[in-house]
Design an enzyme around this catalytic site. Structure first.
Site, PDB file in Angstrom:
ATOM      1  NE  ARG A 140      -1.986  -1.112   3.919  1.00 32.73           N
ATOM      2  CZ  ARG A 140      -2.583  -1.251   5.182  1.00 32.73           C
ATOM      3  NH1 ARG A 140      -2.532  -0.402   5.993  1.00 32.73           N
ATOM      4  NH2 ARG A 140      -3.479  -2.315   5.269  1.00 32.73           N
ATOM      5  CG  ASP A 197       1.247   6.191   3.811  1.00 30.56           C
ATOM      6  OD1 ASP A 197       0.673   5.135   3.898  1.00 30.56           O
ATOM      7  OD2 ASP A 197       2.131   6.312   4.607  1.00 30.56           O
ATOM      8  NE  ARG A 256       4.712  10.730   4.525  1.00 27.27           N
ATOM      9  CZ  ARG A 256       3.580  10.501   4.838  1.00 27.27           C
ATOM     10  NH1 ARG A 256       2.583   9.586   4.587  1.00 27.27           N
ATOM     11  NH2 ARG A 256       3.036  11.531   5.611  1.00 27.27           N
TER      12      ARG A 256
END
Lengths: 252, 252
Positions: free
Chosen positions: B50, B52, B198
């Protein structure tokens, strides 16, 4: 009196072009406002040329005058804080007092980006073309541009210029590095007429689609009639990328 | 039953991420809708991972099943017509029936783009950082990532994964070609935890700003506590750029 050249870049998406307009925002206006705020007086800024609405510049040059000698690094830094995020000054340089950003420019270079496949990134900077294009033919037609100097066929009608004479020194389609499905048309000339690059690209795309032969492209130029050329390609995929000056006017 | 891998790219700006969400649009949902429309039945699509909200992919891989053998070129072409302009399928490939886009992926690579100067283009794909960064120190800190395998410190809290073990095989800051003021962080690992890239970038930026030493960066990892790491860097500058699989599961 000192004269300064400003080297800047801008994303033209949100502007009605370089030149100040009565209705709508322009890059020139933003730059003049920022300079006027910083220097605390009305400052006039003359650009190397005008770009149309939505057209970008990775390099535009403009000049302004100031009585005293400025710390150019500080001025560039302050201007960047005053200017919106889509306009960026990357250098200010003192030049000879009679150097002129527009009249002394000896060459301008533009790039136009065409993509023939679906690509999700940079869509705001690309012209999406459906169907395959014959880039060999488009390059063959582009090379004929070197044989002509009157480009009335590719000029916007009713402009105020005295002559439609331009000397094109480079005109070529190349595949873009790192972006397989995008091709770039690079064109360099001593001067350009209004709308000229987009009209040339639009007409070359007709050659690429097989709707116009190379001989037909030649005829379009020779007829000196805007109505014979193809429709202008959209402005969002056009970038002014270079403006050249003789070294002697730059060195103070 | 045949299994197919879809190789696609997307601009994540307008999506709440890859994964289907009850509120908000997702890339997975768009892809499933397009495939379901084309194949005239409900099709399930499983992604390699996935991404974000706001994160992009220049290469994502997903799989789906179909009873009969499909003409993959035609399907890719039809999907591109059905999908919005910010999602593009560039290849569909028949694979072994038990190949799994998520479980069989051996490595994922991400890139993160940081710019320290004002630059008018590609602003939606860059993280603008004010002040200078020490990229040598950031690279020194990045190299320490190879010495650890437990990245609890860089994981979102309360996720449903069983282990926080990852093997990072590449982590390096390099200057971007053609864009002087932009630096790219490339990171490759067998798997990533949620929010991990991140959080690593955010913490490396603290090293680059001199707010955290390389030894301090090491301690952040060793403490296995998310609260000790820096704040996550924004998603708009993050791209999934590669997913790798063993050749033998791809060849039918």
């Amino acid at each position: 009196m000192q004269r300064y050249f400003i080297y800047l870049a801008y994303d033209g998406t949100n502007y009605h072009g370089w030149q100040i307009q009565p209705n709508g925002s322009s890059v020139q206006e933003c730059l003049m406002k920022a300079l006027s705020t910083f220097l605390r007086r009305d400052v006039e800024v003359i650009g190397a040329g005008r770009t149309d609405a939505g057209v970008h510049a990775s390099l535009m040059v403009a000049h302004f005058d100031q009585e005293e000698v400025l710390d150019t690094v500080t001025v560039a830094d302050k201007l960047n804080r005053l200017l919106p995020p889509d306009i960026s000054v990357y250098r200010i340089r003192r030049v000879k007092p009679d150097a002129h950003a527009r009249f002394d420019a000896t060459a301008r270079t533009y790039k136009y980006y065409v993509t023939t496949a679906k690509y999700p990134f940079n869509r705001q900077y690309r012209c999406r073309v459906y169907g395959a294009l014959d880039y060999d033919l488009m390059n063959e037609a582009a090379r004929t541009l070197f044989e002509y100097i009157d480009f009335t066929s590719f000029s916007k009608l009713h402009t105020d210029v005295k002559t439609n004479i331009c000397h094109i020194s480079h005109a070529e389609w190349t595949k873009m590095e790192g972006e397989d499905t995008t091709w770039v048309f690079t064109i360099r000339a001593d001067r350009f007429l209004r709308n000229m690059v987009r009209a040339i690209v639009g007409t070359l795309l007709e050659v690429g689609r097989g709707k116009l032969t190379v001989e037909g492209f030649r005829k379009v130029i020779e007829q000196r009639d805007r109505c014979k050329a193809g429709t202008s390609a959209p402005g969002n995929a056009l970038f002014l990328v270079n403006v050249e000056y003789p070294e002697e006017i730059l060195n103070t």
